[in-house]
Design an enzyme around this catalytic site. Sequence first.
Site, PDB file in Angstrom:
ATOM      1  CE1 TYR A  12      -3.980  -1.954  -0.140  1.00 19.69           C
ATOM      2  CE2 TYR A  12      -2.825  -3.359   1.401  1.00 19.69           C
ATOM      3  CZ  TYR A  12      -3.849  -3.156   0.524  1.00 19.69           C
ATOM      4  OH  TYR A  12      -4.760  -4.148   0.293  1.00 19.69           O
TER       5      TYR A  12
ATOM      6  CE1 TYR B 249      -8.793   0.235  10.318  1.00 23.56           C
ATOM      7  CE2 TYR B 249      -9.674   0.299   8.108  1.00 23.56           C
ATOM      8  CZ  TYR B 249      -8.843   0.813   9.071  1.00 23.56           C
ATOM      9  OH  TYR B 249      -8.073   1.921   8.792  1.00 23.56           O
TER      10      TYR B 249
END
Length: 432
Positions: free
Chosen positions: A149, A432
């Site tokens: 990322y 999450y």
Amino acid sequence: MPVDIADARTVPADPLSTERLAHRGLDYRVISGDDVADFLRAEHRGFIDAEPTDEVVADELAAQGERRIIAVYDREAVQPLPVATECSWGTSLTVPGGEMPMWAISGVTVAATHRRRGIARNMLEGELRAAAGAGFAIAGLTVTEATIYGRYGFAPATAVARVTIDTARAGWGPHEPSARVLFVDRDQLADDLDALHERTRGDRIGDIAGWPRRWREIARVVPGATEPRRIRGVRAVDSAGELVGSLAFEIVDGPSRDRHTFRVNHLIAATPDARAALWRFAISYDLIDTVEASLQPVDDPIGWQVHDRRGVEQRVRDHGWLRILDVPAALAARSMSGAFGVRLAVTDPLGLADGAWTVAQLGADGVRVEPLDEGERTDITLDVGALSAAYLGGVPLEALQAAGRVTGDGAKIRALSDALRAPTAPHLSIVY
Ligand SMILES: CC(C)(COP(=O)(O)OP(=O)(O)OC[C@H]1O[C@@H](n2cnc3c(N)ncnc32)[C@H](O)[C@@H]1OP(=O)(O)O)[C@@H](O)C(=O)NCCC(=O)NCCS
């Protein structure tokens, strides 16, 4: 103070990613209704899970809440399942001095048959453009792999510790917490975790809002949970009988009947005393020789609470990744310490957050962020990932300077680093 958070479901699929993927015979869409069941099946496949039962899919479907679901379909696919998945929702991020809306991203998978063709890149870039267009100043995610990322401007902003305790060596120290610890059943455990998380997340810089199914998964009261009966739950109560702590754990078989491992699946406390009571409960449990707990705060006082701190090992790693989308709005959303003034230039290869600003705090009026005139000299230059890492105050700018991610005037870098520093180590307590 609760913040107003836009409903991500109203945000359409990014037109540029839609067009780029369409050129490759792929349909990139925001989906809803019955299509989401196949999305969930594809997501399980992407995360290397077994095929979920219809009962599991139905339960997950009912828990989607305000999630904006993105799926990518191959027009030539044999199955109805999408070949790539990803979802997002607006949540609240705790920052120094308050909370701010955050665009949370999750469920990023690309089918093994379609990997390394730029699908993930288009989904992620599309998400960031969509979030910025919807007025979010920051996006966040937790990562399975730490190398993916950074290229999109995300950076680790909160760290966690995996704590391993040799119970015989560590031993609980002289301080006696006053909270009492009581067993609860698993449904109650899920409710306790939920209530305590919502009550305390505003005290944890870097944490986000939870959702009921997250706690039911931790308490293993969802269909398809692995060995649900292994999970035990306790709560801590104060002298008035008020709920002040909750602990989900399981006992894992060890090499003999008196050498088991106590695995903490979630530990949350509203007070330092409750936290101490739950740690003491774990460390003092009979027939246990090891306590293991992941996702713990890096500044947890446990090392100070035992007899022998060498019996406590804390292994730190990245956990919460952030990506600033709007520099002035992000900097104005948090409090900063002291008086300072710097001229800051931010680079962003995606062109969402780049620019140059004066960032200053002089009196009690808070932070002022104003654009610099073209050609005006800057004191500090950094990439958007470096600013995102430092944003919550958990990563000093000096460390990023040493890594070549921040350049400029050393005194100004120190001044901004000091202003950003957080009063406690940022801690995102969930995945999450
Ligand atoms: C990770 C995953 C989403 C990547 O999807 P993909 O469509 O193959 O990725 P892309 O082709 O768009 O590649 C994007 C970039 O990331 C890199 N990349 C992709 N997967 C990577 C991995 N596992 N490790 C390191 N780099 C990776 C690519 O090399 C590419 O780099 P570049 O654009 O700078 O050349 C996919 O492999 C997957 O679903 N994995 C299993 C589930 C998972 O791990 N999801 C991530 C959850 S956090």
